[in-house]
Write a protein that holds these residues in place. Structure first.
Motif, PDB file in Angstrom:
ATOM      1  N   SER A 138     -10.472   5.907  -7.060  1.00 52.52           N
ATOM      2  CA  SER A 138     -10.045   7.463  -7.606  1.00 52.52           C
ATOM      3  C   SER A 138     -11.115   7.853  -8.764  1.00 52.52           C
ATOM      4  O   SER A 138     -11.308   6.810  -9.693  1.00 52.52           O
ATOM      5  CB  SER A 138      -8.521   7.329  -8.037  1.00 52.52           C
ATOM      6  N   THR A 139     -11.439   8.913  -8.750  1.00 56.11           N
ATOM      7  CA  THR A 139     -12.344   9.248  -9.988  1.00 56.11           C
ATOM      8  C   THR A 139     -11.315  10.010 -10.989  1.00 56.11           C
ATOM      9  O   THR A 139     -11.890  10.498 -12.054  1.00 56.11           O
ATOM     10  CB  THR A 139     -13.510  10.007  -9.635  1.00 56.11           C
ATOM     11  N   THR A 140     -10.322  10.568 -10.685  1.00 57.64           N
ATOM     12  CA  THR A 140      -9.345  11.503 -11.414  1.00 57.64           C
ATOM     13  C   THR A 140      -8.124  10.848 -11.611  1.00 57.64           C
ATOM     14  O   THR A 140      -7.556  11.235 -12.754  1.00 57.64           O
ATOM     15  CB  THR A 140      -9.145  12.776 -10.460  1.00 57.64           C
ATOM     16  N   LYS A 199       1.681   7.201 -14.334  1.00 56.67           N
ATOM     17  CA  LYS A 199       1.996   8.515 -15.014  1.00 56.67           C
ATOM     18  C   LYS A 199       3.508   8.654 -15.406  1.00 56.67           C
ATOM     19  O   LYS A 199       4.418   8.464 -14.401  1.00 56.67           O
ATOM     20  CB  LYS A 199       1.843   9.514 -14.061  1.00 56.67           C
ATOM     21  N   LEU A 200       3.660   8.963 -16.593  1.00 56.75           N
ATOM     22  CA  LEU A 200       5.026   8.961 -17.147  1.00 56.75           C
ATOM     23  C   LEU A 200       5.077  10.273 -17.285  1.00 56.75           C
ATOM     24  O   LEU A 200       4.562  10.845 -18.232  1.00 56.75           O
ATOM     25  CB  LEU A 200       5.385   8.065 -18.360  1.00 56.75           C
ATOM     26  N   ASN A 241       0.861  -1.184   0.092  1.00 60.83           N
ATOM     27  CA  ASN A 241      -0.064   0.013   0.118  1.00 60.83           C
ATOM     28  C   ASN A 241       0.917   1.319  -0.022  1.00 60.83           C
ATOM     29  O   ASN A 241       1.326   1.895   1.127  1.00 60.83           O
ATOM     30  CB  ASN A 241      -1.066  -0.210   1.169  1.00 60.83           C
ATOM     31  N   GLU A 242       1.141   1.618  -1.132  1.00 56.97           N
ATOM     32  CA  GLU A 242       2.224   2.776  -1.249  1.00 56.97           C
ATOM     33  C   GLU A 242       1.888   3.550  -2.737  1.00 56.97           C
ATOM     34  O   GLU A 242       1.436   2.978  -3.477  1.00 56.97           O
ATOM     35  CB  GLU A 242       3.598   2.196  -1.403  1.00 56.97           C
ATOM     36  N   ASN A 243       2.098   4.862  -2.588  1.00 55.87           N
ATOM     37  CA  ASN A 243       2.452   5.597  -3.891  1.00 55.87           C
ATOM     38  C   ASN A 243       3.868   5.655  -4.052  1.00 55.87           C
ATOM     39  O   ASN A 243       4.665   6.153  -3.091  1.00 55.87           O
ATOM     40  CB  ASN A 243       1.730   7.225  -3.624  1.00 55.87           C
ATOM     41  N   LEU A 244       4.225   5.836  -5.220  1.00 55.65           N
ATOM     42  CA  LEU A 244       5.767   5.701  -5.652  1.00 55.65           C
ATOM     43  C   LEU A 244       5.905   6.751  -6.316  1.00 55.65           C
ATOM     44  O   LEU A 244       5.214   6.976  -7.441  1.00 55.65           O
ATOM     45  CB  LEU A 244       6.121   4.118  -6.264  1.00 55.65           C
ATOM     46  N   ASN A 291      -2.805   6.450  -1.336  1.00 57.41           N
ATOM     47  CA  ASN A 291      -3.639   7.765  -1.286  1.00 57.41           C
ATOM     48  C   ASN A 291      -4.166   8.082  -2.664  1.00 57.41           C
ATOM     49  O   ASN A 291      -3.425   8.039  -3.838  1.00 57.41           O
ATOM     50  CB  ASN A 291      -2.563   8.726  -1.023  1.00 57.41           C
ATOM     51  N   LYS A 292      -5.558   7.897  -2.814  1.00 57.15           N
ATOM     52  CA  LYS A 292      -6.262   7.662  -3.966  1.00 57.15           C
ATOM     53  C   LYS A 292      -6.088   9.059  -4.683  1.00 57.15           C
ATOM     54  O   LYS A 292      -6.821   9.253  -5.649  1.00 57.15           O
ATOM     55  CB  LYS A 292      -7.628   7.238  -3.688  1.00 57.15           C
ATOM     56  N   ASN A 293      -5.711  10.299  -3.941  1.00 57.95           N
ATOM     57  CA  ASN A 293      -5.682  11.406  -4.599  1.00 57.95           C
ATOM     58  C   ASN A 293      -4.395  11.990  -5.288  1.00 57.95           C
ATOM     59  O   ASN A 293      -4.309  12.975  -5.682  1.00 57.95           O
ATOM     60  CB  ASN A 293      -6.036  12.598  -3.437  1.00 57.95           C
ATOM     61  N   ILE A 294      -3.576  10.690  -5.492  1.00 58.06           N
ATOM     62  CA  ILE A 294      -2.447  10.965  -6.398  1.00 58.06           C
ATOM     63  C   ILE A 294      -2.241   9.675  -7.201  1.00 58.06           C
ATOM     64  O   ILE A 294      -3.006   8.620  -6.919  1.00 58.06           O
ATOM     65  CB  ILE A 294      -1.250  11.310  -5.537  1.00 58.06           C
TER      66      ILE A 294
END
Length: 146
Positions: free
Chosen positions: A115-117, A122-123, A64-67, A90-93
């Motif tokens: 996440s809706t957005t 992302k590259l 459970n990470e954002n990298l 974090n669903k906001n990123i």
């Protein structure tokens, strides 16, 4: 004149030796997995300690990470997408943002459900990056990879 030639050759060889030593491109292998048997339990911590050209081998677990990948590395799942999952904490990123060239990611299930957005991967203005043999699970409104 002969002494000057010998000294010149010595300095040329010494200079070449110094240059060769300064370009050490040996890649290290870093392991990530649950429990104490691996170098790290967190992919983020492994990325932080990695150098360009390192290989990060990730063993089965749900992470459970954002990298943010800011180094030229190979991020590789050892056991494949069915058992090695990167879920957005974090669903906001975005789940994974790549901001460095020459990054390879393979063998994961990458999720940003709810996440809706925001996308899974992302590259950001990069080149020579390969995202292969991954399962991308995203909400209906966000993009999987962009």
């Amino acid at each position: 004149m002969r002494n000057l030639t010998i000294i010149s050759i010595f300095f040329a060889l010494f200079f070449c030796f110094v240059i060769i030593l300064s370009f050490n491109v040996d890649a290290d292998t870093i392991t990530v997995g649950p429990g104490g048997a691996y170098d790290f339990e967190s992919i983020n911590n492994a990325i932080s300690s990695a150098n360009d050209n390192d290989i990060i081998l990730v063993y089965s677990n749900t992470y459970n990470e954002n990298l943010v990948i800011d180094k030229s590395i190979d991020l590789v799942s050892v056991n494949g997408a069915s058992s090695t999952i990167i879920k957005s904490a974090n669903k906001n990123i975005v789940t994974i943002e790549i901001i460095e060239n020459n990054v390879n990611i393979s063998g994961f299930r990458i999720e940003n459900l709810g996440s809706t957005t925001y996308s899974c991967v992302k590259l950001s203005s990069v080149s020579n990056c390969f995202i292969k043999d991954n399962e991308i699970k995203n909400s209906n409104q966000g993009n999987g990879v962009y």
